[in-house]
Structure formats: C-alpha cells, structure tokens
Write a protein that holds these residues in place. Structure first.
Motif, PDB file in Angstrom:
ATOM      1  N   THR A 453       0.835  -1.202   0.000  1.00 31.37           N
ATOM      2  CA  THR A 453       0.000   0.000   0.000  1.00 31.37           C
ATOM      3  C   THR A 453       0.869   1.252   0.000  1.00 31.37           C
ATOM      4  OG1 THR A 453      -1.698  -1.211   1.234  1.00 31.37           O
ATOM      5  CG2 THR A 453      -1.876   1.186   1.188  1.00 31.37           C
ATOM      6  N   GLY A 454       1.995   1.214   0.740  1.00 30.46           N
ATOM      7  CA  GLY A 454       2.905   2.347   0.731  1.00 30.46           C
ATOM      8  C   GLY A 454       3.486   2.593  -0.657  1.00 30.46           C
ATOM      9  N   GLU A 455       3.876   1.518  -1.346  1.00 35.53           N
ATOM     10  CA  GLU A 455       4.391   1.684  -2.712  1.00 35.53           C
ATOM     11  C   GLU A 455       3.303   2.229  -3.646  1.00 35.53           C
ATOM     12  OE1 GLU A 455       5.809  -2.143  -3.732  1.00 35.53           O
ATOM     13  OE2 GLU A 455       7.561  -2.087  -2.386  1.00 35.53           O
ATOM     14  N   ARG A 456       2.085   1.773  -3.425  1.00 34.97           N
ATOM     15  CA  ARG A 456       0.961   2.295  -4.232  1.00 34.97           C
ATOM     16  C   ARG A 456       0.791   3.791  -4.018  1.00 34.97           C
ATOM     17  NH1 ARG A 456      -5.232   0.041  -3.401  1.00 34.97           N
ATOM     18  NH2 ARG A 456      -6.291   1.447  -4.881  1.00 34.97           N
ATOM     19  N   GLN A 457       0.942   4.236  -2.757  1.00 32.52           N
ATOM     20  CA  GLN A 457       0.820   5.664  -2.465  1.00 32.52           C
ATOM     21  C   GLN A 457       1.967   6.466  -3.061  1.00 32.52           C
ATOM     22  OE1 GLN A 457      -2.267   6.142  -1.911  1.00 32.52           O
ATOM     23  NE2 GLN A 457      -1.962   7.535  -0.172  1.00 32.52           N
ATOM     24  N   THR A 458       3.145   5.851  -3.134  1.00 33.27           N
ATOM     25  CA  THR A 458       4.254   6.554  -3.784  1.00 33.27           C
ATOM     26  C   THR A 458       3.925   6.839  -5.255  1.00 33.27           C
ATOM     27  OG1 THR A 458       5.842   5.483  -2.289  1.00 33.27           O
ATOM     28  CG2 THR A 458       6.710   6.414  -4.334  1.00 33.27           C
ATOM     29  N   GLY A 459       3.337   5.851  -5.933  1.00 28.97           N
ATOM     30  CA  GLY A 459       2.913   6.066  -7.321  1.00 28.97           C
ATOM     31  C   GLY A 459       1.814   7.106  -7.434  1.00 28.97           C
ATOM     32  N   ASN A 460       0.856   7.085  -6.484  1.00 25.23           N
ATOM     33  CA  ASN A 460      -0.203   8.093  -6.502  1.00 25.23           C
ATOM     34  C   ASN A 460       0.356   9.490  -6.255  1.00 25.23           C
ATOM     35  OD1 ASN A 460      -2.102   6.126  -6.984  1.00 25.23           O
ATOM     36  ND2 ASN A 460      -2.793   5.992  -4.862  1.00 25.23           N
ATOM     37  N   GLY A 461       1.403   9.579  -5.417  1.00 31.95           N
ATOM     38  CA  GLY A 461       2.024  10.880  -5.191  1.00 31.95           C
ATOM     39  C   GLY A 461       2.685  11.415  -6.447  1.00 31.95           C
ATOM     40  N   ARG A 462       3.339  10.528  -7.215  1.00 25.56           N
ATOM     41  CA  ARG A 462       3.934  10.975  -8.476  1.00 25.56           C
ATOM     42  C   ARG A 462       2.851  11.440  -9.458  1.00 25.56           C
ATOM     43  NH1 ARG A 462       7.649   6.531  -7.616  1.00 25.56           N
ATOM     44  NH2 ARG A 462       6.283   5.175  -8.841  1.00 25.56           N
ATOM     45  N   GLU A 463       1.716  10.737  -9.484  1.00 28.30           N
ATOM     46  CA  GLU A 463       0.616  11.142 -10.353  1.00 28.30           C
ATOM     47  C   GLU A 463       0.081  12.514  -9.937  1.00 28.30           C
ATOM     48  OE1 GLU A 463      -2.570  11.090 -13.173  1.00 28.30           O
ATOM     49  OE2 GLU A 463      -0.563  10.223 -13.050  1.00 28.30           O
ATOM     50  N   ALA A 482      -6.260  25.491  -8.794  1.00 27.77           N
ATOM     51  CA  ALA A 482      -6.398  24.061  -8.498  1.00 27.77           C
ATOM     52  C   ALA A 482      -5.045  23.396  -8.330  1.00 27.77           C
ATOM     53  CB  ALA A 482      -7.190  23.378  -9.621  1.00 27.77           C
ATOM     54  N   ALA A 483      -4.018  23.901  -9.024  1.00 28.73           N
ATOM     55  CA  ALA A 483      -2.682  23.303  -8.913  1.00 28.73           C
ATOM     56  C   ALA A 483      -2.171  23.377  -7.477  1.00 28.73           C
ATOM     57  CB  ALA A 483      -1.714  23.998  -9.860  1.00 28.73           C
ATOM     58  N   GLY A 484      -2.445  24.496  -6.790  1.00 29.09           N
ATOM     59  CA  GLY A 484      -2.003  24.607  -5.395  1.00 29.09           C
ATOM     60  C   GLY A 484      -2.623  23.542  -4.500  1.00 29.09           C
ATOM     61  N   LYS A 485      -3.907  23.268  -4.683  1.00 29.11           N
ATOM     62  CA  LYS A 485      -4.566  22.241  -3.883  1.00 29.11           C
ATOM     63  C   LYS A 485      -4.030  20.841  -4.208  1.00 29.11           C
ATOM     64  CE  LYS A 485      -7.257  24.762  -1.409  1.00 29.11           C
ATOM     65  NZ  LYS A 485      -7.136  24.777   0.081  1.00 29.11           N
ATOM     66  N   VAL A 486      -3.721  20.606  -5.483  1.00 30.70           N
ATOM     67  CA  VAL A 486      -3.177  19.292  -5.852  1.00 30.70           C
ATOM     68  C   VAL A 486      -1.784  19.107  -5.244  1.00 30.70           C
ATOM     69  CG1 VAL A 486      -2.519  17.806  -7.776  1.00 30.70           C
ATOM     70  CG2 VAL A 486      -4.562  19.218  -7.954  1.00 30.70           C
ATOM     71  N   LYS A 487      -1.009  20.191  -5.181  1.00 30.37           N
ATOM     72  CA  LYS A 487       0.310  20.086  -4.533  1.00 30.37           C
ATOM     73  C   LYS A 487       0.170  19.757  -3.052  1.00 30.37           C
ATOM     74  CE  LYS A 487       2.831  23.159  -7.669  1.00 30.37           C
ATOM     75  NZ  LYS A 487       3.542  24.458  -7.813  1.00 30.37           N
ATOM     76  N   GLU A 488      -0.837  20.370  -2.398  1.00 31.52           N
ATOM     77  CA  GLU A 488      -1.084  20.015  -0.995  1.00 31.52           C
ATOM     78  C   GLU A 488      -1.420  18.529  -0.875  1.00 31.52           C
ATOM     79  OE1 GLU A 488      -4.123  22.504   0.523  1.00 31.52           O
ATOM     80  OE2 GLU A 488      -3.056  24.393   0.139  1.00 31.52           O
ATOM     81  N   ALA A 489      -2.229  18.028  -1.810  1.00 35.43           N
ATOM     82  CA  ALA A 489      -2.559  16.604  -1.781  1.00 35.43           C
ATOM     83  C   ALA A 489      -1.328  15.751  -2.031  1.00 35.43           C
ATOM     84  CB  ALA A 489      -3.634  16.312  -2.836  1.00 35.43           C
ATOM     85  N   GLU A 490      -0.449  16.210  -2.923  1.00 36.31           N
ATOM     86  CA  GLU A 490       0.788  15.446  -3.188  1.00 36.31           C
ATOM     87  C   GLU A 490       1.623  15.277  -1.919  1.00 36.31           C
ATOM     88  OE1 GLU A 490       4.867  15.819  -5.894  1.00 36.31           O
ATOM     89  OE2 GLU A 490       3.419  17.471  -5.794  1.00 36.31           O
TER      90      GLU A 490
END
Length: 597
Positions: A453-463, A482-490
């Motif tokens: 699951t951690g590796e999956r989250q690493t891929g989601n962070g790159r996305e 919207a880019a600022g909010k996506v960076k917060e999510a990253e």
C-alpha cells in the motif's frame, strides 16, 4: 387590466369553501401577486360556479395566466442565462399566454379595458414566439457551423441518417396511402434538412476559408498520421457531395408524392456518393470504427429477425469502408531530434499529454484485421443477396470481432486534468478502505500488504505531482488555483506513503483523508462547482433572512360586497340555475335544487 374583482368576507380552504368564497380567495391572491394560488382558487370557482360568477371566474383565471406569462417573460435572472434555460422559460410563458387567450375567448369581456388586455396578451404571445424562433434559429446555425467545421465527421453522421431514412422509406410501402401521408411528410422534411446541409458542405469544400487557402490543410486528429490532402482532393469530395445532394433532392421529390419505395433508389445513390466523398477526406479512425461497429451490430440484430433488404446494400457499404481501412496510409517518419544548443538555456515547459500516433506495426495490424473483416462482410452480403439472412450471422459476428480488435489498437484521447483528479480521488478512497481493513489484522500478517500500500501511495504521489505540473503550466486562473490544492494533496500522499512504510496506519489514514479533501477542493475549483456544505449554508441563511409569513388578513377594497349585495348575487344565481334545470329536466319528477349553498 383588473377584470371582475369581487371580494366577500371570510376566506377558507378551497376544497371546503363555496364558489363565491373560492372566487374571492383567488381574486385576493391575484391582487397580492400569488399567481399559483390565485389560479388554484379561480379554477375551483370556475368548476363549481354558474352564471355571472362563473364568467367572472373564467375571465380572472385568464388574467392570472396572462400575469403568469408576464412574470416568466420579464424575469431578469441574476446571472446570464444559458440558451436552453431561457428557451424553457419562454416556452412556459407561451403556454400561459395560450391558456389566457383560450379563457378570454370563452367569456365576453366585461369592459373595454378588459378587451384591450386580451389583445395585449395576444401581442405578448406573438413576441414570445418570435423570440423563441430566433433562439432556435441561432442554435441551429451554431450547430451547422460546428458540423461544417469537421467535414469527415459530418459525412459519417449524414451517412447514418440517410441509411435510417432509407429504412423508413422502405416501411412506407407497407402502409396504406391514407396512413403514409404524415410519415412521408416528416421523412421529406428530414431529407430536405440533410440535403441543405450537404449543399452548404459542398460550397465550403469548393471555396475553403481565406486562412485555409494560404495555410497547409490541417489534418483531423485521426490517430493514424494521415497525410494532408493532395491538391484537388477537396474538389473531388465536393463533387461527390454535390451528386449526393442531387440524389437526396430526387428522393425528396418522390417522398412529396408519398411514394416511399420509389425513393429507395435515389437514397441508395446518395449513400454511395456520401461514402465516396468521406473516403476522399482524412478519416477520423475512432469515429469511423465506432460507426462501423454500430452499423454491423444493428444489421446483425435485424438479420436474426430475417428482415428483408436493403440489408444487402448496407453490408456492401460496410465492406467498402473496410476496404478503405486496408489501404490505411503508413505513418510519417518521426522528425529527428534537434541538435543540443551550445549554451544551456532554460528548460522548455513540459507539453500536455497527447494521444500517441499509430505506429507502423499498428497500421499493419489494422490493415490485416480490416482485410479479414472485409472478406467476412463479403460472405455475409452473398448470404443476404440469396435471402439467407440468418446464415449471414456468423460472418457478421466475425466482422464485429475484428472491428473491436481494431478499436483496441487505436489511440485513446488524453485524459483531462479533471478526469485525472477524479481517478486519483477514487484511488485514495480505495486506500482509505484498505487501511481500515488492515487495521483489524495481525501486525505480522499485514506487513507485506502495508508495504504494498505504501508503494501504491508513492505512485499516486507521483501522479498528483504530474497533475499539479500540468495545471500550473495551463494559462487559466482556475487551473493555477487548483494546482495549489493538488500540490497540498501530493505532500499528504507522500506523507501517507512514509507512514505506511513504518506500519503507522492511523497517521497514514489521516494523511489520506486530508489528501482527498484537497483533491476534491481542486476539482471544485477546476470545474467551478460549489462546495455542497457551503451551498447548504447559504440556503439556510437565505431561509433565515426570509420574513415570517403574515397571517391572512381581510383585504378592504372598494369592490368588496356587503351582505345585501352578496345575498342578491346568490339569489340571481339560484334563479339562473332553476331556469337551466327547467330546460333540461322539463316533464321529469323528483327533487329540485333550490339553492347552490
């Protein structure tokens, strides 16, 4: 225009009140601007009242409908309306005006000003209908301009429509002359609209816009790397479209005489010429393949029912298009990479993801599959020509199978940032559920799942980072916000990945929750949607700001009836009722109604 406004003391519920009370209640509501409740009360009075009171109720009911039309016609929304919303509102106003005019015709106007009011309602109805006509013409022109801007897609759409009209013309032969009149008229109108659009397309192909005369011919996004049109190709396509338009005009003339079967030959010529014109233009491969799949599936369903021709012609048309796919041009060679500059400069901004062009190998596979499908379509056509519709089914299934395989080889359009965010939100919600499931497992047993699951989250962070970069490079203000909010999510997604690697499920879940909220906020900023909680809060505040409804009070008016006038009106109505009963029930015995209430 006031109409006949009669008031009487004592309001009550419509269902339990008498005609006079219902009438007075409706008139009072009308003067207060409560049009819906006024219509309700006046309708109830018009149903149960007789004589003068019924005429007054009908006239004031027409007045209420006219005011309802005025309210819809003159409404000024806070924001600019979309054309569909305004058209819907104007159609409601037109319906109200029609109801008012119908009611005004049923009763004589009580005064000169009332007669002028009825004329005003008719004038307003005509004004509303004229505005509706202009809106419809504007929408039709915009749709035509948009269609003419993409000739290949327009030709494919017209092909499908002409085939449907040919089937409808074939069904006209099964009807009696009396019953085929209205369907033939509708079919002729549809043929006329399609023909006029093809005439405009032929003119556009003959004389392209000034910009297109100096610039190279753009290639539609076919995904196959189709080359630009050779010189004279547009003229050949225009000539084919003109021949198709003449054939459609011939079919239109035959349908004018309600002779559907005689129009089939002309419609078949039109379909043949439309297909020839479409094959002269760069092909929109995804749209073409989807069209062929739909045509073949429809033909297969009708073959199972053993439907009569012109199915043979349709199968031959599919085979002609498949033959066109076997000659799909090879993609151009990719350009050589530019020489690196001597002095390093600023890095170029990354380009947004685009649909990849077909490779030479994919083009060869499409050619092979199209050839196999063409052979199966030819065999199916032979079966259909011999009247063996059901025996053609297996070959038609082969055609559908090969077309599906071709569709899988075609490039898919790039995902928009909003679609990518929605997909990432779904991924993160799945991670939340997985974290809940893992929390109930033994730490030793869940170790591998937590690490995965951690590796999956690493891929989601790159996305998330790629989405933020795409939005940041966009010119719009919404995208940058919207880019600022996506960076917060990253940041939160990467933090959750580290927590998962340490087997800290609670901090990981909290980080994922914050990431989902940031992504949802980014999606709202990107699409312009409002937060549901904020929308509900504004709604609640609006309800609080509304004044409390005041209790009903008796409205004093110069037209208010005193008890003596009301009694006289009731006696007059009783007398009219008795006279009507004498005419209807003369010579019959039994009880007689003396009073209405």
């Amino acid at each position: 225009m006031k109409g006949w406004l009669l008031l009487f003391a004592g309001f009550s519920v419509f269902a339990a009140a008498g005609p006079l009370e219902q009438y007075n209640e409706g008139v009072a509501r009308l003067e207060q601007g409560e049009i819906e409740k006024a219509i309700e009360g006046l309708e109830a009075a018009a149903v149960s009242a007789r004589g003068t009171l019924r005429a007054a109720a009908l006239f004031n009911l027409g007045l209420a409908h006219a005011r309802q039309g005025d309210a819809l016609r003159e409404a000024k929304p806070a924001e600019p309306e979309k054309r569909e919303v305004r058209s819907k509102r104007l159609r409601g106003a037109a319906e109200s005006y029609r109801s008012a005019l119908e009611l005004f015709r049923r009763v004589p106007p009580p005064a000169a000003d009332a007669k002028e009011g009825a004329r005003a309602a008719k004038v307003r109805l005509l004004a509303v209908l004229d505005e509706l006509r202009k809106l419809e013409e504007q929408a039709k022109k915009e749709a035509e301009d948009q269609a003419l801007a993409n000739p290949p897609r327009l030709l494919l759409t017209t092909l499908t429509g002409e085939r449907d009209r040919r089937r409808a013309a074939a069904r006209l032969g099964e009807m009696t002359p009396r019953h085929r009149r209205i369907p033939a008229r509708r079919l002729r109108k549809a043929e006329y609209e399609a023909r006029t659009l093809m005439e405009k397309l032929a003119a556009a192909l003959r004389a392209p816009p000034p910009d297109a005369q100096t610039a190279p011919t753009p290639v539609p996004p076919s995904g196959a790397g189709a080359p630009a049109l050779p010189p004279g190709m547009e003229a050949e396509a225009a000539a084919a479209v003109e021949r198709a338009a003449r054939a459609m005009a011939d079919a239109e003339g035959r349908l004018d005489g309600r002779d559907g079967p005689e129009a089939l030959e002309a419609q078949s010529r039109a379909i043949e010429e439309l297909g020839a014109a479409a094959r002269k233009l760069p092909t929109l491969l995804p749209a073409l393949v989807e069209k062929l799949i739909g045509d073949q599936e429809s033909l297969l369903a009708r073959s199972g029912a053993n439907v009569a021709p012109p199915m043979t012609a349709e199968e031959l048309e599919i085979a002609a298009w498949l033959s066109h796919l076997t000659r799909l041009p090879a993609p151009p060679e990719p350009p050589a990479p530019p020489e690196p500059p001597d002095a390093p400069g600023p890095p170029a901004p990354p380009e947004p993801p685009a649909a990849k062009a077909l490779s030479a190998k994919a083009v060869q596979q499409i050619r092979t599959l199209a050839g196999e499908a063409e052979a199966a379509a030819g065999r199916a056509a032979e079966h259909l020509k011999a009247g063996r519709a059901k025996e053609s089914g297996p070959d038609q299934e082969i055609v559908i199978e090969k077309l599906h395989a071709i569709r899988e080889l075609l490039p898919r359009p790039p995902e928009s940032p909003a679609d990518r965010i929605r997909k990432l939100i779904g991924e993160e919600k799945d991670v939340i559920q997985a974290s809940r499931d893992l929390s109930g497992m033994d730490p030793a047993a869940r170790r591998d799942e937590v690490r995965a699951t951690g590796e999956r989250q690493t891929g989601n962070g790159r996305e998330a980072g790629a989405i933020a970069e795409q939005l940041q490079n966009s010119p719009g203000e919404r995208e940058k916000a919207a880019a600022g909010k996506v960076k917060e999510a990253e940041v939160e997604i990467h933090a959750s990945a580290e927590s998962f690697q340490r087997d800290q499920l609670k901090p990981a879940s909290e980080s994922v929750d914050r990431a989902v909220k940031s992504l949802e906020e980014a999606l709202r900023l990107l699409t312009g949607e409002q937060d549901p909680k904020q929308k509900q809060k504004q709604k609640d505040q609006g309800n609080e700001n509304q004044p409390e409804p005041k209790p009903e009070q008796k409205k004093e008016d110069a037209r208010k009836l005193d008890s003596r006038d009301a009694r006289r009106l009731m006696e007059e109505m009783d007398r009219e009722r008795r006279e009507e009963e004498q005419k209807l029930f003369r010579g019959l015995g039994g009880p007689r109604v003396e009073k209405d209430w």
